[in-house]
Motif scaffolding. Structure first.
Motif, short mmCIF file in Angstrom:
data_model
loop_
_atom_site.label_atom_id
_atom_site.label_comp_id
_atom_site.label_asym_id
_atom_site.label_seq_id
_atom_site.Cartn_x
_atom_site.Cartn_y
_atom_site.Cartn_z
N GLY A 58 51.11 0.00 2.83
CA GLY A 58 50.69 -0.24 4.20
C GLY A 58 49.44 -1.09 4.28
N ASP A 59 48.46 -0.78 3.44
CA ASP A 59 47.19 -1.51 3.44
C ASP A 59 47.16 -2.65 2.43
OD1 ASP A 59 46.07 0.11 5.43
OD2 ASP A 59 45.41 1.59 3.95
N ALA A 60 48.01 -2.58 1.42
CA ALA A 60 47.99 -3.58 0.35
C ALA A 60 49.40 -4.02 -0.02
CB ALA A 60 47.26 -3.02 -0.87
N PRO A 61 50.11 -4.69 0.92
CA PRO A 61 51.48 -5.12 0.63
C PRO A 61 51.58 -6.08 -0.54
CG PRO A 61 50.69 -6.15 2.66
CD PRO A 61 49.67 -5.13 2.25
N GLU A 62 50.49 -6.76 -0.85
CA GLU A 62 50.48 -7.68 -1.99
C GLU A 62 50.70 -6.98 -3.32
OE1 GLU A 62 46.20 -6.47 -1.21
OE2 GLU A 62 47.89 -7.04 0.07
N THR A 63 50.62 -5.65 -3.33
CA THR A 63 50.92 -4.87 -4.54
C THR A 63 52.34 -5.15 -5.01
OG1 THR A 63 49.41 -3.15 -3.77
CG2 THR A 63 50.95 -2.54 -5.52
N VAL A 64 53.25 -5.45 -4.06
CA VAL A 64 54.64 -5.76 -4.42
C VAL A 64 54.67 -7.01 -5.30
CG1 VAL A 64 56.90 -6.45 -3.52
CG2 VAL A 64 55.59 -4.64 -2.39
N ASN A 65 53.83 -8.00 -5.00
CA ASN A 65 53.77 -9.21 -5.83
C ASN A 65 53.06 -8.95 -7.15
OD1 ASN A 65 53.26 -10.63 -2.77
ND2 ASN A 65 54.91 -11.43 -4.01
N ALA A 66 51.98 -8.20 -7.10
CA ALA A 66 51.15 -7.98 -8.28
C ALA A 66 51.81 -7.09 -9.32
CB ALA A 66 49.80 -7.38 -7.86
N ASP A 67 52.58 -6.11 -8.86
CA ASP A 67 53.15 -5.11 -9.77
C ASP A 67 54.50 -4.62 -9.23
OD1 ASP A 67 53.31 -3.42 -11.96
OD2 ASP A 67 51.86 -1.98 -11.18
N PRO A 68 55.48 -5.54 -9.08
CA PRO A 68 56.72 -5.18 -8.38
C PRO A 68 57.54 -4.08 -9.03
CG PRO A 68 56.95 -7.30 -9.46
CD PRO A 68 55.50 -6.91 -9.57
N GLU A 69 57.51 -3.98 -10.36
CA GLU A 69 58.37 -3.01 -11.03
C GLU A 69 57.60 -1.78 -11.52
OE1 GLU A 69 60.86 -5.05 -13.89
OE2 GLU A 69 61.64 -6.40 -12.35
N ASN A 70 56.48 -1.50 -10.86
CA ASN A 70 55.71 -0.32 -11.19
C ASN A 70 54.96 0.15 -9.95
OD1 ASN A 70 54.68 1.75 -12.76
ND2 ASN A 70 53.15 0.50 -13.76
N GLY A 71 53.72 -0.28 -9.76
CA GLY A 71 52.89 0.17 -8.64
C GLY A 71 53.39 -0.27 -7.28
N GLY A 72 54.26 -1.29 -7.24
CA GLY A 72 54.79 -1.79 -5.97
C GLY A 72 56.06 -1.09 -5.52
N TRP A 73 56.32 0.11 -6.02
CA TRP A 73 57.51 0.86 -5.61
C TRP A 73 57.47 1.14 -4.11
CZ3 TRP A 73 56.82 5.85 -3.64
CH2 TRP A 73 55.59 6.44 -3.90
N PHE A 74 58.65 1.30 -3.52
CA PHE A 74 58.75 1.51 -2.08
C PHE A 74 58.89 2.98 -1.72
CE2 PHE A 74 59.00 -2.83 -2.25
CZ PHE A 74 59.36 -3.47 -1.09
N ALA A 75 59.81 3.67 -2.40
CA ALA A 75 60.09 5.06 -2.02
C ALA A 75 60.64 5.83 -3.21
CB ALA A 75 61.10 5.09 -0.88
N LYS A 76 60.60 7.16 -3.07
CA LYS A 76 61.22 8.06 -4.03
C LYS A 76 62.26 8.90 -3.29
CE LYS A 76 57.23 8.15 -7.01
NZ LYS A 76 56.69 8.77 -8.20
N LEU A 77 63.41 9.03 -3.91
CA LEU A 77 64.51 9.80 -3.32
C LEU A 77 64.87 10.99 -4.20
CD1 LEU A 77 67.17 7.03 -2.49
CD2 LEU A 77 65.37 7.86 -1.01
N LYS A 78 65.22 12.09 -3.55
CA LYS A 78 65.88 13.19 -4.26
C LYS A 78 67.35 12.79 -4.29
CE LYS A 78 66.63 18.15 -4.26
NZ LYS A 78 66.25 18.63 -5.53
N VAL A 79 67.87 12.55 -5.46
CA VAL A 79 69.18 11.94 -5.64
C VAL A 79 70.31 12.90 -5.29
CG1 VAL A 79 70.71 10.90 -7.36
CG2 VAL A 79 68.27 10.42 -7.40
N ALA A 80 71.30 12.36 -4.54
CA ALA A 80 72.47 13.15 -4.17
C ALA A 80 73.52 13.15 -5.28
CB ALA A 80 73.07 12.61 -2.88
#
Length: 121
Positions: free
Chosen positions: A78-100
């Motif tokens: 929310g405050d640092a969307p650039e995290t997606v660019n800086a660390d897309p496959e680690n710190g830039g995660w979007f959500a966690k799901l309890k898997v069905a």
């Protein structure tokens, strides 16, 4: 880590799946300026749009690679969307799901298959 043809990634730990977009997708988007993460408690099916990422180039839906209930959303984005660019496959995660259904994870591409897929794009 597994990948979709829509360039999402997922890591499964027990029955919790962490989801984000691949480094390739982040690079293609350019500078990310806004991320809308899903609400905790929302139930999604594999293939459902569950988040939005906006860059200087475009706005794109992010699709759930696996079905389940959202149990966490990345508060940093929310405050640092650039995290997606800086660390897309680690710190830039979007959500966690309890898997069905964990078998959905096994149907996704591993990194080698994803890299091969990218060469066909």
């Amino acid at each position: 880590m597994r990948f979709t043809k829509d360039h999402e990634w997922v890591v499964l730990e027990g029955d919790i799946a962490t989801i984000g977009i691949s480094a390739h997708a982040a690079e293609q988007l350019g500078d990310v300026v806004f991320v809308e993460t899903p609400e905790v408690g929302k139930t999604v099916k594999a293939g459902d749009s569950f988040a939005v990422v906006e860059s200087v180039k475009a706005a794109s839906d992010v699709y759930a690679p696996i079905g389940g209930e959202v149990v966490d959303a990345n508060p940093v984005l929310g405050d640092a969307p650039e995290t997606v660019n800086a660390d897309p496959e680690n710190g830039g995660w979007f959500a966690k799901l309890k898997v069905a259904d964990a078998s959905e994870y096994e149907a996704l591409m591993d990194r080698a298959a994803y890299e091969t897929f990218l060469q066909t794009q």
